[in-house]
Design a protein around this motif. Structure first.
Motif, short mmCIF file in Angstrom:
data_model
loop_
_atom_site.label_atom_id
_atom_site.label_comp_id
_atom_site.label_asym_id
_atom_site.label_seq_id
_atom_site.Cartn_x
_atom_site.Cartn_y
_atom_site.Cartn_z
N ALA A 58 -25.15 21.71 90.33
CA ALA A 58 -25.06 23.05 90.92
C ALA A 58 -24.04 23.97 90.26
N CYS A 59 -23.03 23.42 89.62
CA CYS A 59 -22.00 24.27 88.98
C CYS A 59 -21.14 23.41 88.07
N GLY A 60 -20.25 24.06 87.33
CA GLY A 60 -19.38 23.33 86.41
C GLY A 60 -18.41 22.42 87.13
N LEU A 61 -17.89 22.90 88.26
CA LEU A 61 -16.97 22.06 89.04
C LEU A 61 -17.67 20.76 89.45
N ASP A 62 -18.91 20.87 89.91
CA ASP A 62 -19.64 19.67 90.32
C ASP A 62 -19.93 18.76 89.12
N THR A 85 -5.81 24.99 81.50
CA THR A 85 -7.25 24.94 81.68
C THR A 85 -7.62 25.71 82.93
N PHE A 86 -8.92 25.85 83.18
CA PHE A 86 -9.35 26.41 84.44
C PHE A 86 -9.17 25.34 85.51
N ILE A 87 -8.85 25.77 86.72
CA ILE A 87 -8.46 24.82 87.78
C ILE A 87 -9.57 23.85 88.17
N ALA A 88 -10.81 24.13 87.75
CA ALA A 88 -11.93 23.25 88.14
C ALA A 88 -11.68 21.79 87.73
N GLY A 89 -11.15 21.56 86.53
CA GLY A 89 -10.92 20.18 86.07
C GLY A 89 -9.97 19.44 86.99
N VAL A 129 -10.36 16.41 78.48
CA VAL A 129 -10.01 17.36 77.42
C VAL A 129 -10.83 18.63 77.61
N THR A 130 -10.18 19.80 77.59
CA THR A 130 -10.92 21.06 77.70
C THR A 130 -10.98 21.74 76.33
N HIS A 131 -12.18 22.11 75.91
CA HIS A 131 -12.35 22.89 74.68
C HIS A 131 -12.26 24.37 75.08
N GLU A 155 -15.07 15.37 78.62
CA GLU A 155 -14.81 16.66 77.98
C GLU A 155 -15.28 17.79 78.88
N ASP A 156 -14.40 18.77 79.10
CA ASP A 156 -14.78 19.99 79.82
C ASP A 156 -15.25 21.00 78.76
N CYS A 157 -16.57 21.18 78.70
CA CYS A 157 -17.17 22.05 77.68
C CYS A 157 -17.66 23.37 78.30
N ALA A 158 -17.12 23.72 79.45
CA ALA A 158 -17.61 24.91 80.17
C ALA A 158 -17.42 26.19 79.36
N GLN A 159 -16.54 26.14 78.34
CA GLN A 159 -16.33 27.31 77.49
C GLN A 159 -16.78 27.05 76.06
N PHE A 179 -20.57 20.87 81.54
CA PHE A 179 -20.85 22.28 81.23
C PHE A 179 -21.01 23.08 82.50
N SER A 180 -20.68 24.36 82.40
CA SER A 180 -20.98 25.32 83.46
C SER A 180 -21.97 26.33 82.90
N PHE A 181 -22.89 26.77 83.75
CA PHE A 181 -23.80 27.85 83.36
C PHE A 181 -23.55 29.08 84.22
N TYR A 182 -22.34 29.21 84.69
CA TYR A 182 -21.89 30.40 85.42
C TYR A 182 -22.18 31.63 84.54
N PRO A 183 -22.52 32.77 85.16
CA PRO A 183 -22.99 33.90 84.35
C PRO A 183 -22.10 34.34 83.19
N THR A 184 -20.78 34.17 83.30
CA THR A 184 -19.91 34.63 82.21
C THR A 184 -19.84 33.64 81.05
N LYS A 185 -20.40 32.45 81.22
CA LYS A 185 -20.27 31.45 80.15
C LYS A 185 -21.16 31.81 78.96
N THR A 186 -20.88 31.19 77.85
CA THR A 186 -21.63 31.51 76.63
C THR A 186 -23.12 31.26 76.82
N ASP A 192 -25.13 30.32 89.90
CA ASP A 192 -24.35 29.13 89.56
C ASP A 192 -25.23 28.05 88.92
N GLY A 193 -24.61 27.24 88.08
CA GLY A 193 -25.31 26.11 87.49
C GLY A 193 -24.34 25.28 86.69
N GLY A 194 -24.70 24.02 86.47
CA GLY A 194 -23.84 23.15 85.67
C GLY A 194 -24.66 22.01 85.11
#
Ligand SMILES: *Cc1c(COP(=O)(O)O)cnc(C)c1O
Length: 369
Positions: A58-62, A85-89, A129-131, A155-159, A179-186, A192-194
């Motif tokens: 459902a999202c990157g956090l999940d 990093t972003f607090i999600a990790g 590890v966050t990239h 690996e946190d590849c959300a970015q 991965f996160s597929f939140y709208p601002t991600k690449t 929301d999505g992950g």
């Protein structure tokens, strides 16, 4: 005309016909959850990421929470994470009943392998590890120390969708890439999505069951799972974007190249991807000793910026109970006061970028302040 820090709708307008067709096709398909679009997206995203499997959530956090759960992180464990990093990790660690152990980073924003090794205790279960910003973290030392100490490597590849290190996509160095597929991600959706990628069938199978109430067969529940599914509409729309992902990444690389070549002010330090890496630019983050003044100066010139992120997680209110334990992390703390994310998005025009470059090159520190 102001230059915004980000625009999310331009990619939609660019491929409008394809997105519209996909949306109508899903809406009229009678399948909205766990259907053919998700299956196809999981296959296609795994292939694009150089992994055997992908599990949509459902999202990157999940993605982070579930990857840690299936990798065996649980109550009483410690997971080593970088402070910038972003607090999600860290939240994913805590959600599994474990404790995040924050470590410092290098001048290149990447997690420090030596600080990570120093932080290992008998309770350590995993390293995350966050990239950050799309800049790939050099992974050899982390692979080595996780093997040596028997730790899970996540690996946190959300970015960092599309980033590679020594020719290998990020997210494939450890046990799982999140991965996160939140709208601002690449690679962002329209909600929301992950996703979790892995080469390990066991992890993928367990994540697939866990994300859907712990159920493999409908209404027969193997374990106490969660509801964390990537829906058909998001999966379908992400497939459209994924089809154009190489050209979107090429556009971002050209935008980054233009900033790198054009910004020429000794007060500003430019980002520099690690040798051997292929950076799929997510943010373009410069550094400046007078960051707040620079941000105000750009605001006055109609140029939007962001700070990713102003508070290193070990100093966040949310983790104040760990403050005494973590101590000072000098590099992460200093970087948080220097970083500034420039306008950077698919569809940023030549003219807009020229104005940003011109303003940055004209910036001076006022000696009277
Ligand atoms: C965005 C982001 C996440 C979380 O993703 P969500 O989909 O918002 O839950 C995790 N880690 C990093 C580094 C991120 O940038």
């Amino acid at each position: 005309m102001p230059v915004p820090s980000n625009r999310l709708d331009l990619i939609y307008f660019k491929y409008k016909r394809e997105f519209d067709e996909k949306a109508v096709s899903v809406l009229s398909s009678n399948r909205y959850i766990l259907g053919p679009e998700l299956e196809a997206f999981e296959r296609e995203f795994a292939a694009a990421s150089g992994a055997r499997r992908c599990v949509g959530v459902a999202c990157g956090l999940d993605a982070l929470k579930i990857a840690m759960h299936v990798a065996g992180v649980g109550p009483g464990d410690e997971v080593i994470v970088q402070a910038n990093t972003f607090i999600a990790g860290p939240l994913a660690v805590s959600a599994n009943g474990a404790t995040p152990v924050f470590v410092d980073v290098g001048e290149d924003f990447a997690m420090s392998p030596s600080e990570t090794e120093r932080a290992i205790t008998p309770a350590t279960k995993a390293v995350l590890v966050t990239h950050l910003f799309g800049l790939p973290t050099p992974m050899e030392p982390f692979v080595g120390l996780c093997e040596k100490h028997g730790l899970a490597l996540i690996e946190d590849c959300a970015q960092a969708h599309g980033s590679k290190y020594k020719g290998r996509p990020v997210g494939t160095f450890g046990h799982a890439g999140c991965f996160s597929f939140y709208p601002t991600k690449t690679l962002g959706g329209f909600g929301d999505g992950g996703g979790i990628i892995t080469d390990l069938d066991d992890l993928a199978d367990r994540a697939t069951v866990y994300r859907n109430y712990g159920s493999e067969k409908k209404y027969y529940n193997r374990e106490q799972g969660v509801n964390s599914r990537l829906d058909e509409l998001q999966a379908g729309l992400l497939r459209v974007k994924l089809k154009h992902f190489d050209e979107l990444l090429a556009e971002r690389a050209a935008l980054a190249g233009r900033y790198l070549a054009g910004i020429n002010n000794p007060l500003i330090r430019l980002p520099s991807p690690a040798p051997g890496s292929e950076c799929a630019w997510h943010q373009f983050v410069i550094r400046c000793g007078t960051r707040d003044r620079l941000a105000q100066y750009l605001r006055d010139a109609g140029i939007g910026t962001e700070i990713h992120f102003p508070v290193p997680v070990h100093l966040s209110e949310a983790y104040k109970e760990l403050l005494g334990r973590t101590g000072k992390l000098p590099v992460a703390e200093r970087l948080a006061g220097e970083i500034l994310s420039l306008p950077f998005f698919n569809g940023l025009t030549y003219d807009e970028q020229s104005r940003v470059i011109k303003a940055l090159n004209a910036y001076q520190t006022d000696p009277t302040i």
